[in-house]
Design a protein around this motif. Structure first.
Motif, PDB file in Angstrom:
ATOM      1  N   VAL A   1       0.388  -1.738  -0.110  1.00 11.86           N
ATOM      2  CA  VAL A   1      -0.295   0.012   0.007  1.00 11.86           C
ATOM      3  C   VAL A   1       0.318   0.673   0.264  1.00 11.86           C
ATOM      4  O   VAL A   1       0.772   2.090  -0.622  1.00 11.86           O
ATOM      5  CB  VAL A   1      -0.899   0.294   1.152  1.00 11.86           C
ATOM      6  CG1 VAL A   1      -1.845   1.364   1.071  1.00 11.86           C
ATOM      7  CG2 VAL A   1      -1.889  -0.915   1.213  1.00 11.86           C
ATOM      8  N   ASP A   2       2.063   1.218   0.828  1.00  9.68           N
ATOM      9  CA  ASP A   2       2.997   2.744   0.978  1.00  9.68           C
ATOM     10  C   ASP A   2       3.160   2.398  -0.485  1.00  9.68           C
ATOM     11  O   ASP A   2       3.545   3.740  -1.047  1.00  9.68           O
ATOM     12  CB  ASP A   2       3.971   1.926   2.393  1.00  9.68           C
ATOM     13  CG  ASP A   2       5.055   3.059   2.414  1.00  9.68           C
ATOM     14  OD1 ASP A   2       4.471   4.187   2.333  1.00  9.68           O
ATOM     15  OD2 ASP A   2       6.243   3.139   1.836  1.00  9.68           O
TER      16      ASP A   2
ATOM     17  N   HIS B   1       2.539   7.179  -5.262  1.00 11.61           N
ATOM     18  CA  HIS B   1       2.595   8.254  -6.344  1.00 11.61           C
ATOM     19  C   HIS B   1       1.947   9.231  -6.184  1.00 11.61           C
ATOM     20  O   HIS B   1       2.104  10.425  -6.688  1.00 11.61           O
ATOM     21  CB  HIS B   1       1.703   7.112  -7.369  1.00 11.61           C
ATOM     22  CG  HIS B   1       2.498   6.006  -7.752  1.00 11.61           C
ATOM     23  ND1 HIS B   1       3.224   5.633  -8.486  1.00 11.61           N
ATOM     24  CD2 HIS B   1       1.906   4.507  -7.887  1.00 11.61           C
ATOM     25  CE1 HIS B   1       3.628   5.103  -9.050  1.00 11.61           C
ATOM     26  NE2 HIS B   1       2.877   3.816  -8.448  1.00 11.61           N
ATOM     27  N   PHE B   2       0.961   9.816  -5.173  1.00  6.83           N
ATOM     28  CA  PHE B   2       0.743  10.819  -4.560  1.00  6.83           C
ATOM     29  C   PHE B   2       1.452  11.354  -3.630  1.00  6.83           C
ATOM     30  O   PHE B   2       0.129  11.982  -3.233  1.00  6.83           O
ATOM     31  CB  PHE B   2      -0.628  10.127  -3.901  1.00  6.83           C
ATOM     32  CG  PHE B   2      -1.435   9.339  -5.388  1.00  6.83           C
ATOM     33  CD1 PHE B   2      -2.166   9.568  -5.588  1.00  6.83           C
ATOM     34  CD2 PHE B   2      -1.503   7.634  -5.160  1.00  6.83           C
ATOM     35  CE1 PHE B   2      -2.319   9.121  -6.872  1.00  6.83           C
ATOM     36  CE2 PHE B   2      -2.272   6.904  -5.906  1.00  6.83           C
ATOM     37  CZ  PHE B   2      -2.393   7.493  -6.887  1.00  6.83           C
ATOM     38  N   ARG B   3       2.214  10.826  -3.174  1.00  5.96           N
ATOM     39  CA  ARG B   3       2.857  11.363  -2.252  1.00  5.96           C
ATOM     40  C   ARG B   3       3.765  13.246  -1.889  1.00  5.96           C
ATOM     41  O   ARG B   3       3.297  14.054  -1.243  1.00  5.96           O
ATOM     42  CB  ARG B   3       4.283  10.969  -0.993  1.00  5.96           C
ATOM     43  CG  ARG B   3       4.234  10.143  -0.344  1.00  5.96           C
ATOM     44  CD  ARG B   3       4.961   8.906   0.577  1.00  5.96           C
ATOM     45  NE  ARG B   3       4.326   8.560   1.371  1.00  5.96           N
ATOM     46  CZ  ARG B   3       4.594   7.168   1.239  1.00  5.96           C
ATOM     47  NH1 ARG B   3       5.005   6.903   0.186  1.00  5.96           N
ATOM     48  NH2 ARG B   3       3.717   6.336   1.584  1.00  5.96           N
ATOM     49  N   GLY B   4       3.665  13.514  -3.405  1.00  4.87           N
ATOM     50  CA  GLY B   4       4.247  14.630  -4.619  1.00  4.87           C
ATOM     51  C   GLY B   4       2.754  16.020  -3.540  1.00  4.87           C
ATOM     52  O   GLY B   4       3.020  16.753  -3.774  1.00  4.87           O
ATOM     53  N   PHE B   5       1.836  15.477  -3.916  1.00  4.37           N
ATOM     54  CA  PHE B   5       0.363  16.173  -3.462  1.00  4.37           C
ATOM     55  C   PHE B   5       0.828  16.361  -2.297  1.00  4.37           C
ATOM     56  O   PHE B   5       0.104  18.217  -2.187  1.00  4.37           O
ATOM     57  CB  PHE B   5      -0.898  15.525  -3.973  1.00  4.37           C
ATOM     58  CG  PHE B   5      -1.300  15.302  -5.742  1.00  4.37           C
ATOM     59  CD1 PHE B   5      -1.158  15.977  -6.424  1.00  4.37           C
ATOM     60  CD2 PHE B   5      -1.047  13.583  -5.305  1.00  4.37           C
ATOM     61  CE1 PHE B   5      -1.235  15.731  -7.364  1.00  4.37           C
ATOM     62  CE2 PHE B   5      -1.166  13.200  -7.096  1.00  4.37           C
ATOM     63  CZ  PHE B   5      -1.029  14.613  -8.031  1.00  4.37           C
ATOM     64  N   TRP B   6       0.794  16.028  -1.322  1.00  8.38           N
ATOM     65  CA  TRP B   6       0.511  16.142   0.123  1.00  8.38           C
ATOM     66  C   TRP B   6       2.571  17.350   0.347  1.00  8.38           C
ATOM     67  O   TRP B   6       1.850  17.420   1.456  1.00  8.38           O
ATOM     68  CB  TRP B   6      -0.205  15.678   0.925  1.00  8.38           C
ATOM     69  CG  TRP B   6       0.871  14.363   1.217  1.00  8.38           C
ATOM     70  CD1 TRP B   6       2.136  13.565   2.172  1.00  8.38           C
ATOM     71  CD2 TRP B   6       0.143  12.727   0.886  1.00  8.38           C
ATOM     72  NE1 TRP B   6       1.757  12.859   2.435  1.00  8.38           N
ATOM     73  CE2 TRP B   6       0.939  12.131   1.269  1.00  8.38           C
ATOM     74  CE3 TRP B   6      -1.059  12.726   0.132  1.00  8.38           C
ATOM     75  CZ2 TRP B   6       0.786  10.745   1.236  1.00  8.38           C
ATOM     76  CZ3 TRP B   6      -1.762  11.603  -0.168  1.00  8.38           C
ATOM     77  CH2 TRP B   6      -0.086  10.286   0.476  1.00  8.38           C
ATOM     78  N   ASN B   7       3.019  16.197  -0.253  1.00 13.64           N
ATOM     79  CA  ASN B   7       4.343  16.778   0.206  1.00 13.64           C
ATOM     80  C   ASN B   7       4.540  18.042  -0.227  1.00 13.64           C
ATOM     81  O   ASN B   7       5.440  19.445   0.814  1.00 13.64           O
ATOM     82  CB  ASN B   7       5.567  16.176  -0.267  1.00 13.64           C
ATOM     83  CG  ASN B   7       5.987  14.632   0.325  1.00 13.64           C
ATOM     84  OD1 ASN B   7       5.636  14.473   1.336  1.00 13.64           O
ATOM     85  ND2 ASN B   7       6.432  14.253  -0.308  1.00 13.64           N
ATOM     86  N   GLN B   8       4.628  18.942  -0.918  1.00 12.82           N
ATOM     87  CA  GLN B   8       4.686  20.699  -1.708  1.00 12.82           C
ATOM     88  C   GLN B   8       3.831  20.937  -0.678  1.00 12.82           C
ATOM     89  O   GLN B   8       4.344  22.192  -0.061  1.00 12.82           O
ATOM     90  CB  GLN B   8       3.590  20.558  -2.988  1.00 12.82           C
ATOM     91  CG  GLN B   8       4.481  19.577  -4.199  1.00 12.82           C
ATOM     92  CD  GLN B   8       4.180  19.994  -5.189  1.00 12.82           C
ATOM     93  OE1 GLN B   8       2.816  19.641  -5.652  1.00 12.82           O
ATOM     94  NE2 GLN B   8       4.359  19.681  -6.761  1.00 12.82           N
TER      95      GLN B   8
END
Length: 121
Positions: A78-79, A84-91
């Motif tokens: 799952v991690d 693939h989506f971490r960039g959305f919240w990391n920014q």
């Protein structure tokens, strides 16, 4: 069953939270989950079976007790998918960090100016 189908149920997520703290007996898990969700012992057993059958939990016998533990392998999958989506919240978290730092600098400058004003006769 897909990993998110397993994790989509709040009872199963709670059981995994309990198991993340360490190995627990079925009775211990049942006591917590029954109290929090108001489900029966057979209902808890069914959720444990889903977790076990889908690889999220392991079970071992110790006398008459069944001890459950989390199996991290499906969670690692799952991690990997979530990567693939971490960039959305990391920014956004980076932007939040920048704003917090800016606010601290402004408060220090403002408090320093007040202190200098108060120190002058």
């Amino acid at each position: 069953m897909h990993a998110f189908d397993v994790l989509g149920d709040p009872v199963r997520r709670r059981i995994l939270e309990l198991l993340a703290e360490g190995e627990r007996s079925a009775g211990e898990i049942g006591a917590v989950v029954q109290g929090e969700f108001g489900i029966s012992q057979p209902g808890v057993s069914q959720h444990l079976r889903v977790l076990r059958d889908n690889g999220f939990a392991t079970v071992r016998a110790e006398g008459t007790r069944r001890l459950y533990a989390v199996d991290p392998a499906p969670l690692q999958e799952v991690d990997v998918w979530l990567e693939h989506f971490r960039g959305f919240w990391n920014q956004r978290l980076d932007a939040l960090g920048t704003e917090l730092a800016r606010g601290r600098r402004e408060r220090r400058a403002r408090d320093g100016a007040r202190g200098a004003d108060q120190g002058t006769p």
